[in-house]
Design a protein around this motif. Structure first.
Motif, PDB file in Angstrom:
ATOM      1  N   THR A 142     -16.621  11.740   6.892  1.00  0.00           N
ATOM      2  CA  THR A 142     -17.326  11.908   8.446  1.00  0.00           C
ATOM      3  C   THR A 142     -16.399  12.077   9.341  1.00  0.00           C
ATOM      4  OG1 THR A 142     -17.014   9.554   8.782  1.00  0.00           O
ATOM      5  CG2 THR A 142     -19.101  10.204   7.726  1.00  0.00           C
ATOM      6  N   GLY A 143     -14.903  12.533   9.150  1.00  0.00           N
ATOM      7  CA  GLY A 143     -14.140  12.695  10.111  1.00  0.00           C
ATOM      8  C   GLY A 143     -13.412  14.192   9.881  1.00  0.00           C
ATOM      9  N   THR A 144     -12.205  14.140  10.653  1.00  0.00           N
ATOM     10  CA  THR A 144     -11.455  15.591  11.034  1.00  0.00           C
ATOM     11  C   THR A 144     -10.264  14.983  11.073  1.00  0.00           C
ATOM     12  OG1 THR A 144     -12.043  15.646  13.108  1.00  0.00           O
ATOM     13  CG2 THR A 144     -13.549  16.912  11.924  1.00  0.00           C
ATOM     14  N   GLY A 145      -9.260  16.117  10.680  1.00  0.00           N
ATOM     15  CA  GLY A 145      -7.718  15.861  10.893  1.00  0.00           C
ATOM     16  C   GLY A 145      -7.267  14.924   9.905  1.00  0.00           C
ATOM     17  N   ASP A 146      -6.167  14.319  10.107  1.00  0.00           N
ATOM     18  CA  ASP A 146      -5.403  13.540   9.123  1.00  0.00           C
ATOM     19  C   ASP A 146      -6.110  12.248   9.092  1.00  0.00           C
ATOM     20  OD1 ASP A 146      -3.429  15.576   8.963  1.00  0.00           O
ATOM     21  OD2 ASP A 146      -2.162  14.596  10.079  1.00  0.00           O
ATOM     22  N   VAL A 147      -6.076  11.669   7.845  1.00  0.00           N
ATOM     23  CA  VAL A 147      -6.524  10.317   7.506  1.00  0.00           C
ATOM     24  C   VAL A 147      -5.029   9.371   7.502  1.00  0.00           C
ATOM     25  CG1 VAL A 147      -7.276   8.421   6.109  1.00  0.00           C
ATOM     26  CG2 VAL A 147      -8.375  10.904   6.391  1.00  0.00           C
ATOM     27  N   LEU A 148      -4.751   8.668   8.510  1.00  0.00           N
ATOM     28  CA  LEU A 148      -3.594   7.915   8.613  1.00  0.00           C
ATOM     29  C   LEU A 148      -3.691   6.354   7.839  1.00  0.00           C
ATOM     30  CD1 LEU A 148      -2.649   8.696  12.203  1.00  0.00           C
ATOM     31  CD2 LEU A 148      -2.060  10.105  10.080  1.00  0.00           C
ATOM     32  N   LEU A 149      -3.235   6.083   6.773  1.00  0.00           N
ATOM     33  CA  LEU A 149      -3.468   4.890   5.807  1.00  0.00           C
ATOM     34  C   LEU A 149      -2.379   3.825   6.274  1.00  0.00           C
ATOM     35  CD1 LEU A 149      -5.512   3.681   4.099  1.00  0.00           C
ATOM     36  CD2 LEU A 149      -4.074   4.922   2.151  1.00  0.00           C
ATOM     37  N   ASN A 150      -2.705   2.756   6.809  1.00  0.00           N
ATOM     38  CA  ASN A 150      -1.563   1.862   7.310  1.00  0.00           C
ATOM     39  C   ASN A 150      -1.659   0.903   6.184  1.00  0.00           C
ATOM     40  OD1 ASN A 150      -0.215  -0.559   8.283  1.00  0.00           O
ATOM     41  ND2 ASN A 150      -0.567   0.355  10.308  1.00  0.00           N
ATOM     42  N   LEU A 151      -0.922   0.498   5.268  1.00  0.00           N
ATOM     43  CA  LEU A 151      -0.605  -0.459   4.259  1.00  0.00           C
ATOM     44  C   LEU A 151       0.180  -1.648   4.579  1.00  0.00           C
ATOM     45  CD1 LEU A 151      -1.428   2.049   1.150  1.00  0.00           C
ATOM     46  CD2 LEU A 151      -3.170   0.781   2.330  1.00  0.00           C
ATOM     47  N   ALA A 152       0.673  -1.671   5.818  1.00  0.00           N
ATOM     48  CA  ALA A 152       1.909  -2.714   6.271  1.00  0.00           C
ATOM     49  C   ALA A 152       1.450  -4.233   5.662  1.00  0.00           C
ATOM     50  CB  ALA A 152       2.086  -2.556   7.515  1.00  0.00           C
ATOM     51  N   ASP A 153       0.068  -4.454   5.562  1.00  0.00           N
ATOM     52  CA  ASP A 153      -0.327  -5.732   5.430  1.00  0.00           C
ATOM     53  C   ASP A 153      -1.104  -5.820   4.196  1.00  0.00           C
ATOM     54  OD1 ASP A 153       0.701  -6.808   7.686  1.00  0.00           O
ATOM     55  OD2 ASP A 153      -0.976  -6.265   8.784  1.00  0.00           O
ATOM     56  N   ALA A 154      -1.042  -4.683   3.527  1.00  0.00           N
ATOM     57  CA  ALA A 154      -1.718  -4.625   2.246  1.00  0.00           C
ATOM     58  C   ALA A 154      -0.832  -4.576   0.984  1.00  0.00           C
ATOM     59  CB  ALA A 154      -2.572  -3.497   1.887  1.00  0.00           C
ATOM     60  N   GLU A 155      -1.473  -4.970  -0.256  1.00  0.00           N
ATOM     61  CA  GLU A 155      -0.468  -5.189  -1.419  1.00  0.00           C
ATOM     62  C   GLU A 155      -1.376  -4.570  -2.647  1.00  0.00           C
ATOM     63  OE1 GLU A 155       0.708  -8.661  -4.639  1.00  0.00           O
ATOM     64  OE2 GLU A 155       0.296  -9.273  -2.636  1.00  0.00           O
ATOM     65  N   ILE A 156      -0.696  -3.457  -3.404  1.00  0.00           N
ATOM     66  CA  ILE A 156      -1.108  -2.752  -4.443  1.00  0.00           C
ATOM     67  C   ILE A 156      -1.273  -3.662  -5.523  1.00  0.00           C
ATOM     68  CG2 ILE A 156      -1.137  -0.927  -5.983  1.00  0.00           C
ATOM     69  CD1 ILE A 156      -1.809  -0.132  -2.965  1.00  0.00           C
ATOM     70  N   GLY A 157      -2.222  -4.377  -5.921  1.00  0.00           N
ATOM     71  CA  GLY A 157      -2.380  -5.526  -7.088  1.00  0.00           C
ATOM     72  C   GLY A 157      -2.161  -4.837  -8.413  1.00  0.00           C
ATOM     73  N   ASP A 158      -2.830  -3.917  -8.736  1.00  0.00           N
ATOM     74  CA  ASP A 158      -2.733  -3.103 -10.150  1.00  0.00           C
ATOM     75  C   ASP A 158      -3.075  -1.789 -10.207  1.00  0.00           C
ATOM     76  OD1 ASP A 158      -5.551  -2.896  -9.534  1.00  0.00           O
ATOM     77  OD2 ASP A 158      -6.064  -4.873 -10.531  1.00  0.00           O
ATOM     78  N   ALA A 159      -3.110  -1.299 -11.107  1.00  0.00           N
ATOM     79  CA  ALA A 159      -3.297   0.355 -11.461  1.00  0.00           C
ATOM     80  C   ALA A 159      -4.499   0.860 -10.660  1.00  0.00           C
ATOM     81  CB  ALA A 159      -3.333   0.757 -12.885  1.00  0.00           C
ATOM     82  N   THR A 160      -5.604   0.322 -10.406  1.00  0.00           N
ATOM     83  CA  THR A 160      -6.606   0.615  -9.778  1.00  0.00           C
ATOM     84  C   THR A 160      -6.438   0.876  -8.306  1.00  0.00           C
ATOM     85  OG1 THR A 160      -7.723  -1.521  -9.402  1.00  0.00           O
ATOM     86  CG2 THR A 160      -8.493  -0.395 -11.514  1.00  0.00           C
ATOM     87  N   GLY A 161      -5.522  -0.044  -7.847  1.00  0.00           N
ATOM     88  CA  GLY A 161      -4.998   0.206  -6.329  1.00  0.00           C
ATOM     89  C   GLY A 161      -4.445   1.431  -6.115  1.00  0.00           C
ATOM     90  N   LEU A 162      -3.441   1.722  -7.142  1.00  0.00           N
ATOM     91  CA  LEU A 162      -2.937   3.120  -7.251  1.00  0.00           C
ATOM     92  C   LEU A 162      -3.962   4.206  -7.258  1.00  0.00           C
ATOM     93  CD1 LEU A 162       0.473   2.468  -9.025  1.00  0.00           C
ATOM     94  CD2 LEU A 162       0.179   2.797  -6.607  1.00  0.00           C
ATOM     95  N   GLY A 163      -4.909   4.035  -7.971  1.00  0.00           N
ATOM     96  CA  GLY A 163      -5.645   5.123  -8.482  1.00  0.00           C
ATOM     97  C   GLY A 163      -6.628   5.170  -7.331  1.00  0.00           C
ATOM     98  N   VAL A 164      -6.895   4.433  -6.356  1.00  0.00           N
ATOM     99  CA  VAL A 164      -7.899   4.673  -5.265  1.00  0.00           C
ATOM    100  C   VAL A 164      -6.972   5.544  -4.553  1.00  0.00           C
ATOM    101  CG1 VAL A 164      -7.565   2.840  -4.024  1.00  0.00           C
ATOM    102  CG2 VAL A 164      -9.642   3.566  -3.992  1.00  0.00           C
ATOM    103  N   LEU A 165      -5.647   5.354  -4.246  1.00  0.00           N
ATOM    104  CA  LEU A 165      -5.060   6.141  -3.349  1.00  0.00           C
ATOM    105  C   LEU A 165      -5.023   7.623  -3.775  1.00  0.00           C
ATOM    106  CD1 LEU A 165      -1.841   3.779  -2.551  1.00  0.00           C
ATOM    107  CD2 LEU A 165      -3.974   4.300  -1.199  1.00  0.00           C
ATOM    108  N   VAL A 166      -4.845   7.715  -5.265  1.00  0.00           N
ATOM    109  CA  VAL A 166      -4.922   9.310  -5.685  1.00  0.00           C
ATOM    110  C   VAL A 166      -5.996   9.682  -5.360  1.00  0.00           C
ATOM    111  CG1 VAL A 166      -4.619  10.465  -7.761  1.00  0.00           C
ATOM    112  CG2 VAL A 166      -3.081   8.651  -7.279  1.00  0.00           C
ATOM    113  N   GLU A 167      -7.310   8.921  -5.793  1.00  0.00           N
ATOM    114  CA  GLU A 167      -8.611   9.401  -5.358  1.00  0.00           C
ATOM    115  C   GLU A 167      -8.833   9.939  -4.129  1.00  0.00           C
ATOM    116  OE1 GLU A 167     -13.182   7.672  -5.716  1.00  0.00           O
ATOM    117  OE2 GLU A 167     -11.444   6.838  -6.966  1.00  0.00           O
TER     118      GLU A 167
END
Length: 128
Positions: free
Chosen positions: A46-71
């Motif tokens: 629904t948007g335009t331009g860059d999608v800036l993803l701030n993960l400063a307060d997030a923790e990647i818990g497993d491979a599915t967390g990395l997978g959603v970033l790749v997707e």
């Protein structure tokens, strides 16, 4: 427009002149990935331009967390947008380096966000 919510994970979406910033807090793992995926798909579609993803307060818990970033990266690219990781924990940075995802994902130093929306010149690849 600013949108925030609490499902499995708290999140906030802020509009910028050249895109949107998505801030996610909490553990991104097999239980939370469906909600994160829906959020990122909506922002990308629904948007335009860059999608800036701030993960400063997030923790990647497993491979599915990395997978959603790749997707999300691939979906943004197909939509003619760029996914940029704005800020992340040291652990997340180590995971991206170990999995070699830093080659695909883009990182913009967190200190630049106060100066407004990024331009192509201020978005830089992760470096060693």
């Amino acid at each position: 427009m600013t949108v925030s919510g609490v499902g499995v994970l708290p999140f906030e979406v802020r509009e910028h002149a050249s895109g949107q910033e998505v801030e996610i807090s909490g553990r991104i793992d097999v239980r939370s990935v469906p909600d994160v995926r829906l959020l990122l798909h909506e922002v990308i579609d629904t948007g335009t331009g860059d999608v800036l993803l701030n993960l400063a307060d997030a923790e990647i818990g497993d491979a599915t967390g990395l997978g959603v970033l790749v997707e999300a990266f691939n979906r943004a690219r197909r939509a003619g947008r760029r996914l940029a990781v704005v800020d992340m924990t040291d652990r997340t940075e180590r995971l991206l380096r170990a999995s070699r995802l830093e080659r695909a994902l883009v990182h913009r130093p967190a200190g630049d966000s106060a100066s407004g929306a990024p331009t192509a010149a201020t978005v830089a690849p992760l470096t060693a």
